[in-house]
Design a protein around this motif. Sequence first.
Motif, PDB file in Angstrom:
ATOM      1  N   ASN A 152       0.799  -1.218   0.000  1.00 36.69           N
ATOM      2  CA  ASN A 152       0.000   0.000   0.000  1.00 36.69           C
ATOM      3  C   ASN A 152       0.835   1.272   0.000  1.00 36.69           C
ATOM      4  N   VAL A 153       1.950   1.231  -0.724  1.00 37.37           N
ATOM      5  CA  VAL A 153       2.784   2.435  -0.819  1.00 37.37           C
ATOM      6  C   VAL A 153       2.744   2.965  -2.252  1.00 37.37           C
ATOM      7  N   THR A 154       3.016   4.239  -2.384  1.00 39.42           N
ATOM      8  CA  THR A 154       3.099   4.860  -3.694  1.00 39.42           C
ATOM      9  C   THR A 154       4.568   4.962  -4.075  1.00 39.42           C
ATOM     10  N   LEU A 155       4.917   4.441  -5.239  1.00 41.27           N
ATOM     11  CA  LEU A 155       6.291   4.608  -5.695  1.00 41.27           C
ATOM     12  C   LEU A 155       6.414   6.039  -6.235  1.00 41.27           C
ATOM     13  N   PRO A 156       7.492   6.730  -5.862  1.00 39.26           N
ATOM     14  CA  PRO A 156       7.575   8.174  -6.128  1.00 39.26           C
ATOM     15  C   PRO A 156       7.878   8.502  -7.592  1.00 39.26           C
ATOM     16  N   ASP A 157       7.025   8.075  -8.495  1.00 37.90           N
ATOM     17  CA  ASP A 157       7.240   8.344  -9.918  1.00 37.90           C
ATOM     18  C   ASP A 157       5.880   8.510 -10.596  1.00 37.90           C
ATOM     19  N   PRO A 158       5.488   9.754 -10.885  1.00 34.26           N
ATOM     20  CA  PRO A 158       4.175   9.996 -11.487  1.00 34.26           C
ATOM     21  C   PRO A 158       4.040   9.382 -12.883  1.00 34.26           C
ATOM     22  N   GLU A 159       5.174   9.077 -13.523  1.00 38.78           N
ATOM     23  CA  GLU A 159       5.102   8.545 -14.892  1.00 38.78           C
ATOM     24  C   GLU A 159       5.024   7.019 -14.930  1.00 38.78           C
ATOM     25  N   LEU A 160       5.020   6.410 -13.753  1.00 35.73           N
ATOM     26  CA  LEU A 160       4.995   4.957 -13.691  1.00 35.73           C
ATOM     27  C   LEU A 160       3.629   4.450 -14.134  1.00 35.73           C
ATOM     28  N   LYS A 161       3.579   3.743 -15.272  1.00 33.25           N
ATOM     29  CA  LYS A 161       2.299   3.132 -15.635  1.00 33.25           C
ATOM     30  C   LYS A 161       2.486   1.973 -16.611  1.00 33.25           C
ATOM     31  N   TRP A 162       1.528   1.064 -16.554  1.00 31.28           N
ATOM     32  CA  TRP A 162       1.596  -0.141 -17.378  1.00 31.28           C
ATOM     33  C   TRP A 162       1.475   0.213 -18.850  1.00 31.28           C
ATOM     34  N   ASN A 163       2.354  -0.349 -19.642  1.00 27.99           N
ATOM     35  CA  ASN A 163       2.310  -0.132 -21.082  1.00 27.99           C
ATOM     36  C   ASN A 163       1.915  -1.448 -21.745  1.00 27.99           C
ATOM     37  N   GLU A 164       0.668  -1.485 -22.162  1.00 26.54           N
ATOM     38  CA  GLU A 164       0.075  -2.690 -22.730  1.00 26.54           C
ATOM     39  C   GLU A 164       0.908  -3.197 -23.914  1.00 26.54           C
ATOM     40  N   GLU A 165       1.299  -2.265 -24.756  1.00 23.87           N
ATOM     41  CA  GLU A 165       2.004  -2.614 -25.987  1.00 23.87           C
ATOM     42  C   GLU A 165       3.349  -3.287 -25.701  1.00 23.87           C
ATOM     43  N   ARG A 166       4.107  -2.678 -24.781  1.00 24.63           N
ATOM     44  CA  ARG A 166       5.430  -3.225 -24.458  1.00 24.63           C
ATOM     45  C   ARG A 166       5.332  -4.417 -23.517  1.00 24.63           C
ATOM     46  N   GLY A 167       4.229  -4.506 -22.783  1.00 21.16           N
ATOM     47  CA  GLY A 167       4.112  -5.558 -21.777  1.00 21.16           C
ATOM     48  C   GLY A 167       5.018  -5.288 -20.589  1.00 21.16           C
ATOM     49  N   HIS A 168       5.326  -4.004 -20.363  1.00 23.88           N
ATOM     50  CA  HIS A 168       6.176  -3.602 -19.246  1.00 23.88           C
ATOM     51  C   HIS A 168       5.632  -2.317 -18.643  1.00 23.88           C
ATOM     52  N   TYR A 169       6.125  -1.989 -17.443  1.00 25.83           N
ATOM     53  CA  TYR A 169       5.809  -0.686 -16.866  1.00 25.83           C
ATOM     54  C   TYR A 169       6.728   0.375 -17.470  1.00 25.83           C
ATOM     55  N   ASP A 170       6.151   1.501 -17.870  1.00 25.10           N
ATOM     56  CA  ASP A 170       6.960   2.669 -18.230  1.00 25.10           C
ATOM     57  C   ASP A 170       7.326   3.382 -16.947  1.00 25.10           C
ATOM     58  N   PHE A 171       8.486   4.002 -16.927  1.00 18.47           N
ATOM     59  CA  PHE A 171       8.833   4.812 -15.754  1.00 18.47           C
ATOM     60  C   PHE A 171       9.550   6.084 -16.179  1.00 18.47           C
ATOM     61  N   GLY A 172       9.573   7.052 -15.266  1.00 15.26           N
ATOM     62  CA  GLY A 172      10.101   8.378 -15.573  1.00 15.26           C
ATOM     63  C   GLY A 172      11.618   8.399 -15.694  1.00 15.26           C
ATOM     64  N   PRO A 173      12.176   9.524 -16.127  1.00  9.96           N
ATOM     65  CA  PRO A 173      13.624   9.625 -16.328  1.00  9.96           C
ATOM     66  C   PRO A 173      14.387   9.597 -15.004  1.00  9.96           C
ATOM     67  N   ILE A 174      15.547   8.956 -15.046  1.00 12.55           N
ATOM     68  CA  ILE A 174      16.411   8.859 -13.863  1.00 12.55           C
ATOM     69  C   ILE A 174      17.317  10.090 -13.818  1.00 12.55           C
ATOM     70  N   ASP A 175      17.540  10.585 -12.616  1.00 14.22           N
ATOM     71  CA  ASP A 175      18.391  11.767 -12.447  1.00 14.22           C
ATOM     72  C   ASP A 175      19.865  11.338 -12.472  1.00 14.22           C
ATOM     73  N   TRP A 176      20.417  11.279 -13.689  1.00  9.48           N
ATOM     74  CA  TRP A 176      21.789  10.771 -13.819  1.00  9.48           C
ATOM     75  C   TRP A 176      22.813  11.725 -13.230  1.00  9.48           C
ATOM     76  N   GLU A 177      22.417  12.973 -13.125  1.00 10.74           N
ATOM     77  CA  GLU A 177      23.346  13.926 -12.521  1.00 10.74           C
ATOM     78  C   GLU A 177      23.600  13.539 -11.063  1.00 10.74           C
ATOM     79  N   GLU A 178      22.511  13.180 -10.371  1.00  8.64           N
ATOM     80  CA  GLU A 178      22.664  12.731  -8.984  1.00  8.64           C
ATOM     81  C   GLU A 178      23.547  11.487  -8.939  1.00  8.64           C
ATOM     82  N   PHE A 179      23.272  10.548  -9.848  1.00  6.21           N
ATOM     83  CA  PHE A 179      24.045   9.300  -9.880  1.00  6.21           C
ATOM     84  C   PHE A 179      25.546   9.585  -9.993  1.00  6.21           C
ATOM     85  N   TRP A 180      25.924  10.383 -10.997  1.00  9.39           N
ATOM     86  CA  TRP A 180      27.358  10.641 -11.220  1.00  9.39           C
ATOM     87  C   TRP A 180      27.968  11.421 -10.074  1.00  9.39           C
TER      88      TRP A 180
END
Lengths: 318, 93
Positions: free
Chosen positions: A241-269
Motif C-alpha cells: 500500500n505504498v506509492t512509488l515516487p514516480d508519477p510517470e509509472l504506468k503499465w504499457n500494454e504494448e510493451r508488456g512492461h511498466y513505463d517509468f520516468g527519467p532517472i536523475d543521472w546527474e545525482e548518480f554521477w
Amino acid sequence: MVPIKSLEEKFQAAVDAEIKIEPKDWMPDAYRKTLIRQISQHAHSEIVGMLPEGNWISRAPSLRRKVGLLAKVQDEAGHGLYLYSACETLGIDREELFEQLNTGKAKYSSIFNYPTTTWADIGAIGWLVDGAAIMNQVMLCRTSYGPYARAMVRICKEESFHQRQGFEILLTLSKGSEEQRAMLQDAVDRWWWPSLMMFGPSDKESTHSAQSMKWKIKRKSNDELRQQFVDATVEQAKILNVTLPDPELKWNEERGHYDFGPIDWEEFWNVVKGNGPCNKERLAARVKAHDEGAWVRDAAVAFAEKQAKRRAEANKVA
Amino acid sequence: MNNWPLWEVFLRSRQGLHHKHVGSLHAADEKMAIENARDVYTRRSEGVSIWVVESKHIHASSPDESEALYDPANDKVYRHPTFYDLPDEIKHM
Ligand SMILES: [Fe+2]
Ligand SMILES: [Fe+2]
C-alpha cells in the motif's frame, strides 16, 4: 609460442560454447582486468553495504528483528569474502584489493552512500536494494568465469532471505499506526530512485557493456535488468500500500512492461564521484576498521609462529 | 594481513560424500583457517567436516597439457561396459 590471435579465438569459442573459463586457462588481458574490476567492486559493495544496516542492529525494535538483521549483515560479510576469494584466483591479492578500497581507488555500489535514518530504511534496503542486487546476481550465476559464477550461486541461495526479511519489516509497518505508515512511505520515497540507479548507466551510455556481453560476463543489459526490477517491484508495492515516487509509472500494454520516468543521472554521477551524503563517512569507517584491526592481525601471526615453533621443538624431543 | 597465508577450503556436506572445494580464505594458521571456514562457508549447515589446505601446497595440472594428459583415455572405448556385446536375454550385467 601460440599466436595471441588464435588463443583469443579459442577463448571466445569456449565462451560461445558455454564452457566456463577457469583460473589457469588462458584468457585475454582485458577479460582478466574487467573481471578483477567487476568482482572487486562487487566484493567491496558487500563489505561497505554492512555499514548502513549495521547502524540499526543495536536499535532493532524486537529480538526477532535483531537476529534477522544480524544474520543478514553477517551474510553480507560472507558474500564479500566469497567474492574476494574469487577475485584472488585472477592473480591479485587481498592486501592490494583492500588498499584499492581504502584509498578510494576502487568503487563500490553508490547505493551505500545514502544514510539509514529510520528503522523503515532497513526494510526498504532489504526489499529494494537486495531486490535490485538479486536481479543482477541471478544473471551472474551464469557468468563465464567459473569461480565468479560459483560464488554467485552461493550468494543467491542466501539472498532471498534478505529480501523477505526486509519485506516483512515493511509489511508490519504497513499494518501499523499512521505514523508507521508515513515512515514506510518516506523510506520508499528515498530509496526508490537510488535503487533504480544500482543497475548502472543506461545502455546508450554504458561503456563496457558490449564487450562484457560478448565475453558472457554479463548476459543482460543494465536497462533490461532495470525494467525487470521495476516490473516485479510495482506489483509488490501494491501489497504494501505504498506509492512509488514516480508519477510517470504506468503499465504499457504494448510493451508488456511498466513505463517509468527519467532517472536523475546527474545525482548518480555526483554520488559516484564521491559527493553523496555518506561517501566520506563510509570510507572513513572502513579505513578505521582496517587500521584498528592491524594489531589483531599481527598478534595472530605472532601466535601462529610461536605455536609452530613449539610444535617443532616438541617433535625434536620426541 | 600481509602474512596471513591463503587456504583452500573443502567441505563434506554430509556423511558418505567426498569433500568438495568451496573456495578460499586467509588465516594465520590451520586452526584459525578451520574456524573461519566454519563462519564463512557453513552458516547454514553446509558441512559436517572441513578440510583446509594451504594454497601453496596445491599443485595443479596445466590446461596446456590437457591433451597430453587426457587424450590417451579418449580412444580406449574398451574400458566402458557398452563396448562388450552380450545377448539381450542377459538383463543386468
Ligand atoms: Fe549480498
Ligand atoms: Fe543481501
